[in-house]
Enzyme design. Sequence first.
Site, PDB file in Angstrom:
ATOM      1  N   GLU A  67       0.822  -1.205   0.000  1.00  0.00           N
ATOM      2  CA  GLU A  67       0.000   0.000   0.000  1.00  0.00           C
ATOM      3  C   GLU A  67       0.862   1.263   0.000  1.00  0.00           C
ATOM      4  OE1 GLU A  67      -3.595   1.883   2.804  1.00  0.00           O
ATOM      5  OE2 GLU A  67      -2.115   0.511   3.659  1.00  0.00           O
ATOM      6  N   LYS A  84     -10.515   2.778  -1.401  1.00  0.00           N
ATOM      7  CA  LYS A  84     -10.595   2.085  -0.107  1.00  0.00           C
ATOM      8  C   LYS A  84     -11.894   2.410   0.604  1.00  0.00           C
ATOM      9  CE  LYS A  84      -7.590   1.486   3.990  1.00  0.00           C
ATOM     10  NZ  LYS A  84      -6.244   1.843   4.493  1.00  0.00           N
ATOM     11  N   CYS A 103      -5.637  -2.668   2.757  1.00  0.00           N
ATOM     12  CA  CYS A 103      -5.262  -2.641   4.172  1.00  0.00           C
ATOM     13  C   CYS A 103      -6.462  -2.845   5.102  1.00  0.00           C
ATOM     14  CB  CYS A 103      -4.488  -1.373   4.491  1.00  0.00           C
ATOM     15  SG  CYS A 103      -3.452  -1.514   5.980  1.00  0.00           S
TER      16      CYS A 103
END
Length: 277
Positions: free
Chosen positions: A44, A117, A154
């Site tokens: 990431e 995200k 993540c």
Amino acid sequence: MTRAMTIAAIQSAFGDDQQANIDLICQHVRQAASQGADIVLAPELFCGPYFCKTQNEAEFSRAAPWRTHPAVLQLSALARELSVVLPISIFEKDGPHYYNSVVMLDADGEALGVYRKTHIPDGPGYQEKFYFRPGDTGFKVWATKKGRIGIGICWDQWFPEAARAMALNGADVLLYPTAIGAEPRDPSLDTAARWRRAMQGHAVSNVIPVVAANRIGDEAGQTFYGTSFIADQCGAIIAELGREESGVILASFDLDSIDTERAAWGFFRDRRPEHYN
């Protein structure tokens, strides 16, 4: 012909020189491709240090539109040259809005689009809500030339709903670029094992391989714990890196065999979503 897929994950430390970081990822991608990788996953926000440890308005200068981001442009050419699929993690600027995003580059270098995200953490050392809006793309599965790829970023990896949604949408594999390590609020807390177990559970419950690529190194007192891994559809870790290793891991999968195994387990046959609301 049997559908097969070879996946690689990169683990490395990153500094403040964006071009040096991109060059480093290019080197690892070439190494993975030389070993037969179809898909190569980098950590990431690899273009720089993990800047979300604190709230600093100067960090917004790191963002760029996804179509013209330097990492996307350079790695698109590499994807085309090597015929590999590359999910590229970037800090995205979209007008006045900022996102933690992944651009999916197909094996011909075409940018298939962007995933933003969904789950944004906020806590000591991981103050992402200051920088990123919650994603507005929904969970996505990309039909690439090398297979169908579901990707979370993540914090997304802790949520079983995200994994299930991507599996329901036909993903062959789940990929998670990551930046995770020490917990400043509690130096005695080491989440590496539970971080892995959460994703191994996604592999088991969805009968699907799972890949996580993390960073390593000490960044201004925050140490990232690596332990990147590839888990098979049974949740078993079949390739991994240690806490301080830099490099590439690979694993190959027979996707048709996994499809049959998933059908035989019956998880998707026996779901009762009418009772889950």
